[in-house]
Design an enzyme around this catalytic site. Structure first.
Site, short mmCIF file in Angstrom:
data_model
loop_
_atom_site.label_atom_id
_atom_site.label_comp_id
_atom_site.label_asym_id
_atom_site.label_seq_id
_atom_site.Cartn_x
_atom_site.Cartn_y
_atom_site.Cartn_z
N THR A 318 -5.75 80.58 58.93
CA THR A 318 -5.98 79.16 58.69
C THR A 318 -5.58 78.36 59.91
O THR A 318 -4.78 78.81 60.72
CB THR A 318 -5.15 78.71 57.46
N THR A 336 -10.14 77.28 57.00
CA THR A 336 -9.71 78.68 57.08
C THR A 336 -10.88 79.65 57.02
O THR A 336 -11.96 79.32 56.51
CB THR A 336 -8.73 78.99 55.93
N GLY A 401 -0.52 79.01 56.81
CA GLY A 401 0.58 79.81 56.27
C GLY A 401 0.34 80.45 54.94
O GLY A 401 1.30 80.83 54.27
N GLY A 402 -0.92 80.58 54.48
CA GLY A 402 -1.18 81.26 53.22
C GLY A 402 -0.46 80.58 52.06
O GLY A 402 -0.44 79.35 51.94
#
Length: 501
Positions: A318, A336, A401-402
């Site tokens: 992302t 992303t 950062g998921g």
């Protein structure tokens, strides 16, 4: 410098990042969100260009293993993982609606970078070493090198030129669409010409939350936004400013609020067009008050009873950028490729297009709010955020950062609003993360005394390295007194940057 506004700059930056940060971003990416403050009208809008599942997507297309994960990683890698890409449609809509420049001019820097080449960044150098890339010969052939290697992307440059000349429909209906679909279908993927031609981004009124006199704007049900609102509503009943910043008492309260927010997120949220949720109820002050009563200041919550086989596995491919212009228009943009570097791993031959793995963002189990269904939008973690204070623009911020994105953005807001930190101080402060259950994941910058105090309250504490919190986070604060701009950029590995003119 050329007189464009914040939207022009954000779109140009997003296209350029698709060239120099191809493991995280690009025209094959599944999509994103752009939150825009329009200074003249005092309006905040969101461009939702989240992906949708292909028309052929079905739950039985992704057989489950006993642990709830998908057999052979079909939803994460390879042709079956590809969902409808929304990046180009979203950026073009933002530019046409709120920008001042033409698409061909905004694409020029990206085309120039792709043709002349660029030095591979540290994060790209790491991504190039991913073992799974060896499974995808076209991708491995194009993206090969070390930190500092000069990479040229002539096929991608030509793709950008076609779009500059013919517009976005070349990608969604023209020869580029034909190239994308013929290659994907040849190898068993789900994406069709009808999927591409039918994709439309959306302009939405931005969801709004209020926290200690600030108005917070971030996308709605399919983003990390509801988690932010719910967590802050819980915390508003505690005097965080009266506690030691990042001390054991404040960390305990924040972690407990995060657990309760994650429990609702996993239990309730998905595309509201398919599984309606009551966002007004969940993000209400009354609901926050009810959840607040569950928190014991002296003892950690355990056993909230939410089944989640996915945990923190996503690396998070992302990118985020924040922009403020001279007129004080603000943009927060997060987009992303999906939850792995280089997304699905598939590059369409002759185009340079790295394709997403958006199907990994759905819950592959039946009967869940985020279960797979045709033309459904998945639940994502992206949380670009704007803050208005006293009626004036105050903050634009966000991060890659998921699954750690919503918790990181929550911590940045607490740092600025409760602890009175600058945006740079809030971004550089020690990070921690917790989902629906323990452990609490902390950076080593959290002192051993604080860690022990958390354990004394019943928390399980585990370390993560600086790079495990990903980023780079970035933000801009508008000084409410002087109007000056103050930037914040991540000093962690794969660090961000600040530029001002």
């Amino acid at each position: 410098r050329q007189g464009g506004n914040a939207v022009d700059a954000a779109v140009a930056m997003a296209f350029a990042l698709g060239v120099v940060d191809p493991s995280n971003n690009g025209l094959g990416g599944f999509g994103g969100f752009m939150v825009i403050f329009l200074a003249k009208s005092q309006q905040v809008v969101t461009i939702d260009y989240n992906t949708v599942a292909p028309l052929e997507a079905r739950l039985d297309s992704f057989p489950l293993l006993p642990d709830g994960l998908v057999a052979n990683d079909l939803n994460r890698m390879g042709y079956m993982a590809i969902s409808v890409p929304g990046v180009l449609a979203g950026l073009a809509m933002a530019l046409a609606t709120y920008g001042t420049r033409k698409l061909e001019g905004v694409l020029e820097p990206a085309i120039d970078l792709a043709e002349k080449g660029f030095e591979a960044s540290p994060i790209l150098a790491c991504a190039l070493k991913e073992p799974h890339l060896a499974q995808f010969p076209e991708t491995a052939k194009i993206f090969d090198g070390e930190h500092g290697t000069l990479l040229r992307l002539p096929d991608y440059a030509q793709t950008l030129r076609i779009i500059a000349e013919e517009g976005p429909r070349a990608f969604y209906e023209g020869k580029l669409a034909q190239a994308i679909v013929s290659h994907i279908k040849e190898d068993g993927g789900l994406l069709s010409l009808k999927d591409l031609a039918g994709y439309r981004p959306r302009i939405l009124s931005s969801d709004r939350g209020r926290y200690r006199g600030c108005e917070i704007f971030t996308p709605g049900a399919c983003s990390g936004g509801p988690f932010i609102y719910e967590t802050l509503n819980i915390l508003e009943g505690f005097d965080l400013a009266g506690l030691q910043p990042y001390g054991p008492e404040s960390l305990h309260l924040i972690v407990e609020a995060m657990k309760l927010g994650w429990a609702d997120r996993l239990r309730l949220f998905g595309d509201p067009d398919f599984a309606p949720v009551p966002p007004e109820e969940v993000t209400s002050k009354e609901h926050g008050q009810r959840l607040r009563a569950k928190i014991n200041p002296a003892k950690a919550l355990r056993g909230l009873g939410i089944s989640d086989p996915f945990g923190c596995w996503s690396r998070g491919s992302t990118t985020h950028l924040s922009v403020v212009d001279e007129g004080r228009n603000m943009v927060a943009l997060t987009q992303t490729l999906g939850p792995l570097w280089f997304g699905s791993g598939i590059t369409i031959p002759g185009t340079g297009l790295v394709m997403n793995n958006g199907m990994a963002l759905f819950d592959p189990r039946p009967g869940k709010p985020n279960s797979i269904a045709p033309r459904k939008r998945p639940l994502t973690n992206m949380t670009p955020t704007l803050v208005i204070k006293g009626g004036y623009p105050f903050l634009t911020l966000g991060t890659p950062g998921g699954r750690r994105i919503p918790t990181m953005v929550t911590n940045f807001l607490i740092g600025v609003i409760d602890y009175r930190l600058s945006i740079h101080e809030a971004i550089t402060a020690p990070r921690f993360h917790c989902e629906v259950d323990e452990p609490v994941l902390v950076e080593e910058a959290v002192s051993s005394e604080v860690q022990q105090a958390l354990r004394d309250k019943g928390h399980e504490v585990c370390f993560l390295s600086l790079s495990d919190f990903y980023g780079p986070a970035s933000g801009i604060m508008v000084d409410p007194i002087t109007g000056n701009l103050h930037g914040g950029a991540d000093p962690r590995p794969f660090s961000g940057a600040i530029a001002g003119y």
